[in-house]
Design an enzyme around this catalytic site. Structure first.
Site, PDB file in Angstrom:
ATOM      1  N   LYS A 293       0.687  -1.228  -0.082  1.00 51.75           N
ATOM      2  CA  LYS A 293       0.054   0.083   0.060  1.00 51.75           C
ATOM      3  C   LYS A 293       0.904   1.249  -0.101  1.00 51.75           C
ATOM      4  CE  LYS A 293      -4.030  -2.002   2.065  1.00 51.75           C
ATOM      5  NZ  LYS A 293      -3.394  -3.328   2.868  1.00 51.75           N
TER       6      LYS A 293
HETATM    7  P1  5BU Z   1      -8.562 -11.147   6.189  1.00 51.87           P
HETATM    8  O1  5BU Z   1      -8.005 -11.812   7.453  1.00 51.87           O
HETATM    9  O2  5BU Z   1      -9.311 -11.875   5.324  1.00 51.87           O
HETATM   10  O3  5BU Z   1      -9.356  -9.942   6.836  1.00 51.87           O
HETATM   11  O4  5BU Z   1      -7.464 -10.418   5.599  1.00 51.87           O
HETATM   12  C1  5BU Z   1      -7.682  -9.363   4.711  1.00 51.87           C
HETATM   13  C2  5BU Z   1      -6.394  -9.143   4.110  1.00 51.87           C
HETATM   14  O5  5BU Z   1      -6.737  -8.132   3.115  1.00 51.87           O
HETATM   15  C3  5BU Z   1      -5.526  -8.361   5.003  1.00 51.87           C
HETATM   16  O6  5BU Z   1      -4.318  -8.443   4.543  1.00 51.87           O
HETATM   17  C4  5BU Z   1      -5.897  -6.829   4.730  1.00 51.87           C
HETATM   18  O7  5BU Z   1      -4.645  -5.872   4.831  1.00 51.87           O
HETATM   19  C5  5BU Z   1      -6.264  -6.799   3.155  1.00 51.87           C
HETATM   20  N1  5BU Z   1      -7.001  -5.873   3.031  1.00 51.87           N
HETATM   21  C6  5BU Z   1      -8.416  -5.945   3.383  1.00 51.87           C
HETATM   22  O8  5BU Z   1      -8.947  -6.500   4.219  1.00 51.87           O
HETATM   23  N2  5BU Z   1      -9.264  -4.782   3.009  1.00 51.87           N
HETATM   24  C7  5BU Z   1      -8.958  -3.918   2.049  1.00 51.87           C
HETATM   25  O9  5BU Z   1      -9.672  -3.053   1.600  1.00 51.87           O
HETATM   26  C8  5BU Z   1      -7.588  -3.825   1.563  1.00 51.87           C
HETATM   27  C9  5BU Z   1      -6.612  -4.743   1.939  1.00 51.87           C
HETATM   28 BR1  5BU Z   1      -6.913  -2.516   0.359  1.00 51.87          BR
END
Ligand code: 5BU
Length: 465
Positions: A293
């Site tokens: 990012k």
């Molecule tokens: P989760 O454990 O499935 O919630 O992880 C989601 C990943 O995607 C995590 O690494 C966040 O940093 C990333 N992410 C997100 O969740 N939402 C966003 O809008 C963005 C990145 Br951009």
């Protein structure tokens, strides 16, 4: 249709505001008709008629202030405001760079309801942007009134966000009146009907067609890997321990087409991390994507990408990029680089209350569309299927939409993350899903990865065929 509406159609045709023939639109598409209402301000009699029609339409609506979307509808709203004795406000096209910096001119109180007038509705996009500005300023928006509805399903589209749309005349009204008055022949009228009956969204291409229309090798590489692996699952591997990292990746590697890292989460970044990661990527045929990012000026992100402890550009083929600093960030990251690398732009986030606006998203997509040399696609999210579909329709079909915030078992994490189901994400238009804790936090990551891959790939396959 009453006499006033008939007269309006005839007047607009007479002054050349409605034209029939063949016209090239901004999008490049050809249209058998063209509507341009900008010149109506020079015809007081026509304005008088329009204002009368608007007042009749507004008679049963509840609102405290009124606005018109600049430029064409603003003088109409001003006139209505005077005649109905309702205060006018309007939204500047750009926030003032000096003084108050405010976006809405005029006096109003927070919580008041603003009715929005516009001249035309085609896709509904400019309506959402106008409403957003008003809502940000503390006003409520419920009703839109448009002079001419030339959309395929504008009212339905506005309804996805709870707005009501009334139009004074439709394309069918115009065709009827002009036909009856002998000003339009049947063939041309039929062409217009067919044109308007075609949804504004471009026809959905098959995945193969999308691949053929993709000129960027970096985007094509992702699409080819998805097909080869029969997977549109990205694993988000956010763990602290290096051993856990490789243990989970070894088990889930066969199910994923890409792994997304946050390398700064790892407790230690040892010298053998990169060779081990690359070896696993080779073994299981997946791609490496660092969710860094980037968000700074070009010169800084260049160093952040290429230098420091992690030297991300050496091992991550794709990275995420915030566009808050403007287009030059792409030159900072991807200019003068001797390895092929590309970015995913953050167009929308899954985090509750995030500050990304519709307007910001549109500008991100505009840049990304221009910069396909280094932009493989976007990260996006949405409140529901309709909302995602509307967003997806704006993404060029030769770029990809990756969607994080997907979980089959829970709706959130107590820290602002908002989850969609796999089905909703794909039905909305996600090309791939990004799943972290749904897989990583389970007792059996391999089984969960299989479960997510199957759900996502089956839904995707059903859609692309
Ligand atoms: P989760 O454990 O499935 O919630 O992880 C989601 C990943 O995607 C995590 O690494 C966040 O940093 C990333 N992410 C997100 O969740 N939402 C966003 O809008 C963005 C990145 Br951009």
């Amino acid at each position: 249709m009453n006499t006033e509406k008939r007269n309006l159609v005839l007047d607009l045709h007479r002054i050349g505001a409605l034209k029939f023939g063949e016209f090239k639109l901004k999008s490049g598409a050809r249209s058998p008709f063209y509507i341009d209402l900008r010149s109506i301000i020079s015809y007081p009699e026509i304005i008088k008629n329009i204002v009368g029609l608007l007042k009749a339409e507004l008679a049963d609506k509840q609102f405290d202030v009124i606005t018109g979307i600049p430029y064409t509808a603003l003088p109409l709203a001003a006139q209505v405001s005077v005649e109905m004795n309702v205060p006018l406000v309007y939204q500047r096209k750009e926030a003032k760079a000096y003084g108050t910096g405010k976006l809405i001119e005029g006096h109003f109180e927070k919580g008041q309801t603003c009715l929005i007038i516009d001249d035309l509705i085609t896709t509904g996009e400019s309506k959402f942007e106008a409403a957003e500005g008003m809502v940000q300023a503390g006003l409520k928006v419920k009703d839109f009134v448009c002079l001419i509805d030339r959309s395929y399903n504008g009212a339905e589209i506005l309804k996805t966000k709870g707005y009501d749309l009334q139009s004074i005349i439709t394309v069918e009204d115009m065709l009827t009146v002009l036909g009856e008055e002998g000003k339009l022949d049947d063939d041309l009228a039929q062409k217009v009907r067919e044109f308007v009956g075609t949804p504004v969204e471009k026809p959905q291409l098959s995945f193969n067609q999308r691949m053929r229309s993709t000129e960027s090798p970096m985007t094509l590489k992702l699409m080819e890997t998805m097909l080869r692996k029969q997977s549109n699952l990205v694993l988000s591997l956010d763990v602290e321990g290096v051993n856990d990292f490789f243990d989970i990746l070894e088990k889930t590697g066969p199910e994923i087409f890409m792994v997304k890292t946050h390398v700064d989460i790892l407790e230690e970044f040892r010298g053998d991390f990169v060779p081990r990661l690359k070896a696993l990527a080779e073994k299981h045929d997946f791609i490496i994507f660092e969710d860094r990012k980037f968000a700074d000026i070009g010169s800084t992100v260049r160093k952040q990408f290429r230098s420091g402890e992690f030297k991300i550009s050496e091992w991550a083929e794709y990275v995420t990029v915030h566009m808050i600093a403007g287009e030059a960030i792409l030159d900072g990251l991807f200019g003068d680089l001797d390895v092929p690398r590309a970015g995913f732009l953050l167009a929308r986030m899954s985090a509750k209350g995030n500050l990304i606006s519709e307007n910001y998203t549109r500008q991100v997509l505009d840049i990304g569309k221009r910069r396909q040399d280094c932009v493989a696609g976007y990260i996006g999210h949405g409140a529901n299927i309709d909302d995602i579909q509307r967003f997806k329709a704006k993404i060029p079909q030769n770029q990809l939409l990756l969607m994080p915030g997907v979980n089959l078992d829970t709706k959130g994490d107590g820290l602002g993350q908002q989850y969609l189901s796999v089905e909703d994400a794909i039905a909305g238009g996600a090309d791939a899903i990004i799943v972290g804790r749904g897989i990583v936090a389970s007792d059996d990551p391999a089984a969960q990865a299989k479960r997510y891959r199957e759900a996502a790939w089956n839904a995707f396959k059903a859609k692309i065929n």
